[in-house]
Design an enzyme around this catalytic site. Structure first.
Site, PDB file in Angstrom:
ATOM      1  N   ARG A 118      40.243  44.211  36.128  1.00  0.00           N
ATOM      2  CA  ARG A 118      40.214  43.619  37.466  1.00  0.00           C
ATOM      3  C   ARG A 118      39.490  42.276  37.472  1.00  0.00           C
ATOM      4  NH1 ARG A 118      36.653  44.682  42.207  1.00  0.00           N
ATOM      5  NH2 ARG A 118      37.868  44.341  44.091  1.00  0.00           N
ATOM      6  N   HIS A 132      40.997  38.890  38.983  1.00  0.00           N
ATOM      7  CA  HIS A 132      40.323  38.163  40.053  1.00  0.00           C
ATOM      8  C   HIS A 132      39.905  36.766  39.613  1.00  0.00           C
ATOM      9  CE1 HIS A 132      39.348  41.352  43.289  1.00  0.00           C
ATOM     10  NE2 HIS A 132      40.440  41.697  42.621  1.00  0.00           N
ATOM     11  N   ASN A 180      35.622  40.666  46.663  1.00  0.00           N
ATOM     12  CA  ASN A 180      34.731  40.958  45.537  1.00  0.00           C
ATOM     13  C   ASN A 180      33.414  41.602  45.938  1.00  0.00           C
ATOM     14  OD1 ASN A 180      36.514  39.762  43.675  1.00  0.00           O
ATOM     15  ND2 ASN A 180      35.650  37.735  44.011  1.00  0.00           N
ATOM     16  N   HIS A 213      46.630  49.974  38.064  1.00  0.00           N
ATOM     17  CA  HIS A 213      46.005  51.012  38.888  1.00  0.00           C
ATOM     18  C   HIS A 213      46.240  52.406  38.322  1.00  0.00           C
ATOM     19  CE1 HIS A 213      45.357  48.624  42.887  1.00  0.00           C
ATOM     20  NE2 HIS A 213      44.611  48.199  41.892  1.00  0.00           N
TER      21      HIS A 213
END
Length: 295
Positions: A7, A11, A39, A138
């Site tokens: 992740r 990001h 975040n 995921h």
């Protein structure tokens, strides 16, 4: 932690490119991306990246960027979760700035519908197949109740649960996330094989057991091109892995700094020449294994 490291790379790349900007702490001149809405209180793995950077600098100083470390950590995390491996293109350099505004603007939210998701990915040069393949990350990790509990009780101000949510799964989630609760309880993104990187995420969607709205939208949006991709990845894990690899490499090439652009940071949470606060400034780290964005 493996999902959190994947992740972090995502990001990073969706905000001014894969340049390590997400790692920068607040300073007198930098407003950290770590406190942006997608975040804040959910980004994890920052201390792990700092530990990796320290080891790398001791062995090979001023050579490997923090942006490259994020890309490598994402790949290694996939492998450690029994997922695919690939050769990570290297040579990224680190940014001199962060952009909290872009973090709030560019990172797809867990409540996005399919149109919003496609638009968010297209803005980064990623297509619908990339969206479905990267969402497959995921297959590991956990999510905080506050990012999906609207689906459990009052979906889109209807005073009813999300109709695309499996009713048995709904009851399970309601027990984990009571109405009006703190919103910080955690549950697995993939209830079938939560710690194994596999294609079960797509089987979850077929069973209407996607945790976030942004997950289930890939399968439950009527007439969507994504449905056939979900079905193909569910039935053919090798195909999913091949597409995931291609999409991760593609994402990892977004807006990279090369040559004399940026720098090779010696400490990942500060630009060079502004790292005196490292010993006294705590890295922003959440105790919650939360997920905010759709990936």
């Amino acid at each position: 932690m493996l999902a959190s490291l994947v992740r972090l790379h995502f990001h990073d790349c969706f905000v001014q490119g894969c340049d390590g900007s997400v790692l920068l702490n607040d300073t007198a001149t930098i407003v950290s991306e770590q406190t942006a809405l997608p975040n804040n209180n959910s980004l994890r793995g920052l201390d792990v990246v700092n530990q990796i950077k320290t080891a790398v600098e001791n062995a090979c100083p001023n050579t490997v960027s923090c942006a490259d470390i994020l890309a490598l950590a994402a790949e290694i995390s996939s492998v450690l979760a029994n997922g695919p491996d690939w050769k990570v293109p290297l040579g990224r350099r680190d940014s001199l700035t962060a952009n909290q505004t872009l973090s709030n603007q560019n990172l797809p939210a867990p409540f996005f519908n399919l149109t919003q998701l496609i638009s968010s990915f297209a803005a980064q040069g990623l297509n619908v197949t990339d969206l479905v393949a990267l969402s497959g990350a995921h297959t590991i990790g956990r999510g905080q109740c506050r990012f999906f509990d609207n689906r459990l009780y009052d979906f889109n101000n209807t005073s009813s649960p999300d109709p695309t949510l499996n009713t048995t799964y709904l009851q399970t989630l309601q027990a984990i996330c009571p109405n009006g609760g703190p919103g910080t309880n955690l549950t697995n993104l993939d209830p079938i094989t939560p710690d194994t990187f596999d294609s079960k995420y797509y089987s979850d969607l077929q069973l209407q057991m996607g945790l976030f709205q942004s997950d289930q939208e890939l399968f439950s949006t009527t007439g969507a091109d994504t449905i056939a991709i979900v079905n193909s990845f569910s039935s053919n894990q090798t195909l999913f892995f091949e597409n995931f690899i291609a999409s991760m490499i593609k994402m990892g090439n977004i807006g990279v700094l090369t040559g004399s652009q940026g720098e090779i940071r010696t400490q990942c949470n500060f630009v060079n020449g502004n790292s005196s606060g490292l010993a006294t400034t705590a890295t922003k780290e959440s105790s919650e294994d939360g997920m905010v964005s759709s990936i």
